[in-house]
Design an enzyme around this catalytic site. Structure first.
Site, short mmCIF file in Angstrom:
data_model
loop_
_atom_site.label_atom_id
_atom_site.label_comp_id
_atom_site.label_asym_id
_atom_site.label_seq_id
_atom_site.Cartn_x
_atom_site.Cartn_y
_atom_site.Cartn_z
N ASP A 37 0.82 -1.21 0.00
CA ASP A 37 0.00 0.00 0.00
C ASP A 37 0.85 1.26 0.00
O ASP A 37 0.32 2.36 -0.11
CB ASP A 37 -0.94 0.01 1.21
CG ASP A 37 -2.16 -0.87 1.00
OD1 ASP A 37 -2.37 -1.30 -0.14
OD2 ASP A 37 -2.90 -1.11 1.97
N GLY A 38 2.19 1.12 0.15
CA GLY A 38 3.08 2.26 0.01
C GLY A 38 3.57 2.87 1.30
O GLY A 38 3.95 4.05 1.32
N LYS A 39 3.64 2.07 2.38
CA LYS A 39 4.05 2.60 3.68
C LYS A 39 5.50 3.10 3.66
O LYS A 39 5.79 4.22 4.07
CB LYS A 39 3.88 1.53 4.76
CG LYS A 39 2.45 1.05 4.92
CD LYS A 39 2.31 -0.02 5.97
CE LYS A 39 2.98 -1.33 5.57
NZ LYS A 39 2.37 -1.95 4.38
N ASP A 112 7.82 2.22 10.62
CA ASP A 112 7.30 1.57 9.42
C ASP A 112 7.09 0.11 9.77
O ASP A 112 8.03 -0.63 10.06
CB ASP A 112 8.30 1.71 8.27
CG ASP A 112 7.82 1.02 7.01
OD1 ASP A 112 6.60 0.93 6.82
OD2 ASP A 112 8.66 0.58 6.22
N ILE A 169 -3.55 7.48 -5.40
CA ILE A 169 -4.74 8.10 -5.99
C ILE A 169 -4.50 8.44 -7.46
O ILE A 169 -5.44 8.55 -8.25
CB ILE A 169 -5.14 9.36 -5.18
CG1 ILE A 169 -6.56 9.80 -5.48
CG2 ILE A 169 -4.15 10.49 -5.39
CD1 ILE A 169 -7.62 8.94 -4.86
N LEU A 470 9.79 -41.21 28.97
CA LEU A 470 8.85 -41.65 27.94
C LEU A 470 7.95 -42.78 28.44
O LEU A 470 8.27 -43.46 29.42
CB LEU A 470 9.61 -42.11 26.69
CG LEU A 470 10.39 -41.05 25.92
CD1 LEU A 470 11.29 -41.71 24.89
CD2 LEU A 470 9.43 -40.06 25.25
N SER A 473 9.33 -46.29 29.70
CA SER A 473 10.71 -46.12 30.17
C SER A 473 10.97 -46.86 31.47
O SER A 473 12.12 -47.11 31.84
CB SER A 473 11.02 -44.63 30.37
OG SER A 473 10.17 -44.07 31.36
N SER A 543 5.06 -36.18 31.98
CA SER A 543 5.32 -34.73 32.14
C SER A 543 6.32 -34.24 31.10
O SER A 543 7.47 -33.95 31.43
CB SER A 543 5.79 -34.41 33.55
OG SER A 543 6.79 -35.28 34.01
#
Length: 644
Positions: A37-39, A112, A169, A470, A473, A543
């Protein structure tokens, strides 16, 4: 005129210039909107037209325009701001770029911000300190999704002045009809926002029309140029009119005879002799002196960095908030707030984060996500987690009460950030909406029999043995063997096993990351109660996340949490697969299975590290018992509490 006179005249001119710059007020604004948009071009035009580009910069810009430019033979002003090589190559803004410029009337800091959706968090960063937003719209495309998103975030972050810059514009023939169409559409869209000023300006940033000078191509437009509006808009009065707030950033003790409190005034005014109060403890005193950069002053106002001294010696530390006695901030350990999530890792309710509000940092959890906000439609949606760039309204629970104001009343004392406790990265930005009073009538009940008394009665030191590893385990097998040995030794124990707990306390929880966090939070609280009862508690849970294991550790007293990492390679766990879970996960019958499609974060420095391959569970259990004995957990207690 002598050389000395010339030097004196030049020095006076320089001093006058510096004084003039110091007395100018400063407007912070950002440019935002959709991609292309041209910022960046607009900011480049402002810098170019205000003569803030040096000759060497201009020469470099001409070279870069030939290499990276997108405007043919013309100078690509966007490259003044798009400093990252990746931005120049892609023609987009990724990070927030800040630039400074000044006119005869005012100083400016402009941010910007990126237009792409994945960089929304960067836009929020730029908006958090801005007084005004320049929202760009491509006249050909009109309002885009990202335009609406940025307008909503600007409103949410307290920006009250907006410029609707209808850019390019020239590409619609300088059409007044197109301008009015977009202006009316945005006015309807923004009707529910709290914008105090909304100025629509037709412009062409590339050619400079209505940026710093009036365009002769739009005789139908009689409003100000962008620069005229930026120079004239009134801002900052709210900070002066708001009640006095002074976050203490540093306790200033240069010698034994001076004790001051340094910081920047967040809002309001203060004068010598005025009575102030410390939020929370509610201790009051009067201002003895106000020390500014150039010495003592009778009064100070919002935005000024000062040091206060008080007439009375009261306990004030970094992070405390001084306020006027007549208008005090809220003080609570629970509040509701809007939250913008800024991390690639999702927000998980119940997970502890560090919350920094002002100069104070506390531990906090999101206790509930009330609703997520669709920033395109403003629809409220249910949700259990937050992903990158999502916005939600949440309830927060803090480890201790903090002072604050609602964000809409004070952007400084109502804003906070969330910090990940493991990576120390900022993961969220929040705006406090109101305090939650639900716990104001709940207090800790003093009990005559405490943990020490219970421990003495049981003849043991309470502890939590937290077995993690795990599935397959060997956690539960080892924990059971340890408890048997402790029981034979006459110790009082209890085991919290992952499967058993899910039949009762946690039967409502599934296996998503959010539910796993809540699973461990509840078990941690139960383990804390058992520890308070003087028991040796064995917790056997996968956990999988470090953050939740640390949360459980933080609940316990010093030295009471013993992490036991049962380190068994996943190949061995698969081979054992006592419950057939790995086989089901491989067939897709189980989702979110740890080690397959859900991560396991191994402990970094556990108290006990068991490499469980071809180990006899009884030998492992004896190793753990030996550790407990060596650390004094199994010693008896005499009547005075000393170990025997």
């Amino acid at each position: 005129m002598t050389i000395a006179d010339i030097h004196e005249t030049a020095e006076a001119a320089v001093n006058d210039y510096i004084l003039a710059q110091e007395t100018k007020d400063q407007l912070r604004f950002l440019t935002c909107g959709s991609v292309d948009d041209g910022k960046s071009t607009l900011i480049g035009r402002l810098l170019y037209d205000t003569k803030l580009i040096f000759e060497d910069q201009l020469a470099a810009l001409e070279r870069d325009s030939r290499k990276h430019g997108t405007v043919g033979e013309d100078i690509d002003l966007a490259l003044l701001v798009d400093g990252l090589e990746a931005e120049r190559e892609q023609g987009i803004t990724i990070d927030v770029a800040y630039r400074f410029f000044a006119t005869d009337k005012r100083k400016f800091i402009v941010a910007d911000t990126p237009g792409h959706e994945q960089y929304t968090r960067n836009m929020a960063t730029g908006a958090s300190t801005a007084d005004l937003a320049v929202l760009l719209v491509d006249a050909r495309n009109g309002l885009m999704v990202q335009t609406r998103r940025h307008a909503f975030i600007a409103s949410l972050l307290g920006i009250r002045h907006v410029v609707l810059a209808i850019n390019k514009i020239d590409l619609v023939g300088f059409s007044q009809e197109r301008f009015e169409e977009i202006r009316k559409e945005f006015g309807t869209f923004a009707n529910g926002f709290d914008f105090e000023t909304l100025e629509a300006i037709p412009m062409s940033a590339r050619y400079g029309d209505n940026v710093t000078a009036k365009s002769d191509k739009m005789s139908w437009y009689s409003g100000p140029t962008l620069l005229e509006h930026l120079e004239a808009v009134e801002f900052g009065e709210h900070a002066l009119e708001a009640p006095f707030r002074f976050p203490v950033q540093w306790v200033n003790r240069p010698n034994l005879d001076f004790r001051g409190y340094s910081g920047t005034i967040a809002s309001g005014r203060v004068s010598v002799g005025e009575e102030l109060v410390v939020a929370g403890p509610a201790k009051a005193s009067r201002v003895k002196t106000i020390v500014g950069p150039d010495g003592e002053v009778p009064e100070a106002r919002a935005g000024e960095a000062i040091t206060l001294t008080l007439e009375d010696e009261i306990d004030i530390s970094r992070g405390d908030l001084l306020s006027s006695t007549a208008h005090r901030p809220d003080v609570a350990d629970q509040f509701a707030a809007h939250l913008i999530w800024m991390s690639d890792e999702p927000l998980l309710p119940g997970r502890p984060y560090m919350l920094k509000i002002g100069a104070r940092t506390v531990t906090a959890t999101v206790s509930e996500i009330k609703h997520k906000i669709n920033v395109n439609t403003f629809e409220h949606m249910a949700g259990k987690t937050l992903e990158l760039n999502e916005i939600a309204f949440c309830n927060f629970s803090l480890s201790s009460a903090v002072p604050f104001d609602p964000y809409e009343a004070n952007r400084t004392t109502g804003a906070f950030i969330l910090i990940d406790r493991i990576s120390n990265a900022t993961v969220g930005a929040g705006m406090v909406w109101f305090a939650l009073r639900r716990a104001s009538n709940i207090h800790w009940q003093a009990l005559e029999i405490d943990k020490t008394a219970r421990s003495q009665k049981l003849g043991q030191k309470p502890a939590v043995l937290w077995f993690t590893g795990l599935s397959g385990s060997g956690k539960s097998t080892i924990a059971s063997m340890v408890e048997k040995k402790l029981h034979v030794d006459g110790r009082q124990t209890y085991t919290l096993d992952g499967d058993n707990v899910r039949h009762g306390l946690n039967k409502d929880l599934g296996f998503t990351d959010a539910d796993r966090v809540e699973n461990i939070r509840r078990v941690g609280e139960v383990a804390k109660l058992f520890t308070d009862a003087g028991l040796i508690t064995l917790v056997s849970f996968i956990s999988p996340f470090r953050s939740e294991r640390r949360m459980a550790r933080d609940l316990m007293g010093e030295g009471e949490f013993i992490e036991v990492f049962v380190d068994t390679p996943i190949e061995e766990c698969r081979r054992r697969d006592p419950k057939g879970l790995y086989a089901k996960a491989d067939r897709g019958e189980i989702k979110n299975f740890t080690g397959i499609d859900s991560p396991y974060e191994a402990p970094g420095n556990p108290e006990i590290h068991i490499r469980n391959i071809d180990r006899d569970p009884e030998d492992v259990a004896e190793e753990i018992i030996t550790y407990l004995r060596e650390k004094g957990f199994l010693a008896g207690f005499a009547e005075d509490g000393e170990g025997i």
